[in-house]
Design a protein around this motif. Structure first.
Motif, PDB file in Angstrom:
ATOM      1  N   GLY A   7       0.678  -1.209  -0.001  1.00  0.00           N
ATOM      2  CA  GLY A   7       0.028  -0.078   0.193  1.00  0.00           C
ATOM      3  C   GLY A   7       0.789   1.167  -0.033  1.00  0.00           C
ATOM      4  O   GLY A   7       0.426   2.227  -0.916  1.00  0.00           O
ATOM      5  N   ILE A   8       2.016   1.235   0.836  1.00  0.00           N
ATOM      6  CA  ILE A   8       2.806   2.361   1.010  1.00  0.00           C
ATOM      7  C   ILE A   8       3.464   2.415  -0.585  1.00  0.00           C
ATOM      8  O   ILE A   8       3.658   3.784  -1.073  1.00  0.00           O
ATOM      9  N   MET A   9       3.865   1.334  -1.228  1.00  0.00           N
ATOM     10  CA  MET A   9       4.627   1.544  -2.448  1.00  0.00           C
ATOM     11  C   MET A   9       3.640   2.197  -3.578  1.00  0.00           C
ATOM     12  O   MET A   9       3.992   2.899  -4.282  1.00  0.00           O
ATOM     13  N   VAL A  10       2.308   1.731  -3.403  1.00  0.00           N
ATOM     14  CA  VAL A  10       1.436   2.122  -4.374  1.00  0.00           C
ATOM     15  C   VAL A  10       1.210   3.648  -4.424  1.00  0.00           C
ATOM     16  O   VAL A  10       0.922   4.182  -5.074  1.00  0.00           O
ATOM     17  N   ALA A  11       0.972   4.314  -3.000  1.00  0.00           N
ATOM     18  CA  ALA A  11       0.814   5.620  -2.736  1.00  0.00           C
ATOM     19  C   ALA A  11       1.957   6.223  -3.127  1.00  0.00           C
ATOM     20  O   ALA A  11       1.933   7.313  -3.848  1.00  0.00           O
ATOM     21  N   ARG A  12       3.327   5.988  -2.840  1.00  0.00           N
ATOM     22  CA  ARG A  12       4.637   6.543  -3.386  1.00  0.00           C
ATOM     23  C   ARG A  12       4.311   6.567  -4.929  1.00  0.00           C
ATOM     24  O   ARG A  12       4.778   7.578  -5.594  1.00  0.00           O
ATOM     25  N   ASP A  35       6.608   9.826  -6.206  1.00  0.00           N
ATOM     26  CA  ASP A  35       7.842   9.858  -5.208  1.00  0.00           C
ATOM     27  C   ASP A  35       8.723   8.545  -5.964  1.00  0.00           C
ATOM     28  O   ASP A  35       9.958   8.524  -5.463  1.00  0.00           O
ATOM     29  N   LEU A  36       8.042   7.559  -6.364  1.00  0.00           N
ATOM     30  CA  LEU A  36       8.788   6.547  -6.719  1.00  0.00           C
ATOM     31  C   LEU A  36       8.405   6.078  -8.370  1.00  0.00           C
ATOM     32  O   LEU A  36       7.212   6.037  -8.651  1.00  0.00           O
TER      33      LEU A  36
END
Length: 84
Positions: A18-23, A28-29
């Protein structure tokens, strides 16, 4: 690390995913994609070749027995029709 549908690497932990999807959504990513072929021509032809080769290798009696077993398996759980 699991691989996504287009070859991208994803975390196995749902919170990290979830954090990766948000980034990714916020920029950011940047995601890296690996070119993964959907199928190869030889693989696509494999099933077509195999059935014909098997049919050519079987005798008429063997094919008949296989068909008889298949019909018996399909009708195994169905009741017999009643005569009028």
């Amino acid at each position: 690390m699991p691989i996504g549908p287009r070859g991208e690497k994803r975390p196995a932990n749902p919170i990290e995913a979830g954090i990766m999807v948000a980034r990714i959504a916020t920029g950011d990513l940047e995601e890296e994609y690996v070119d993964v072929p959907k199928s190869t021509p030889a693989r696509a032809e494999g099933g077509k070749k195999g059935g014909k080769a098997r049919a050519d290798a079987l005798t008429a009696e063997e094919r008949s027995e296989i068909a008889r077993q298949g019909a018996a398996a399909r009708w195994e759980d169905k009741p017999e029709p009643e005569a009028a």
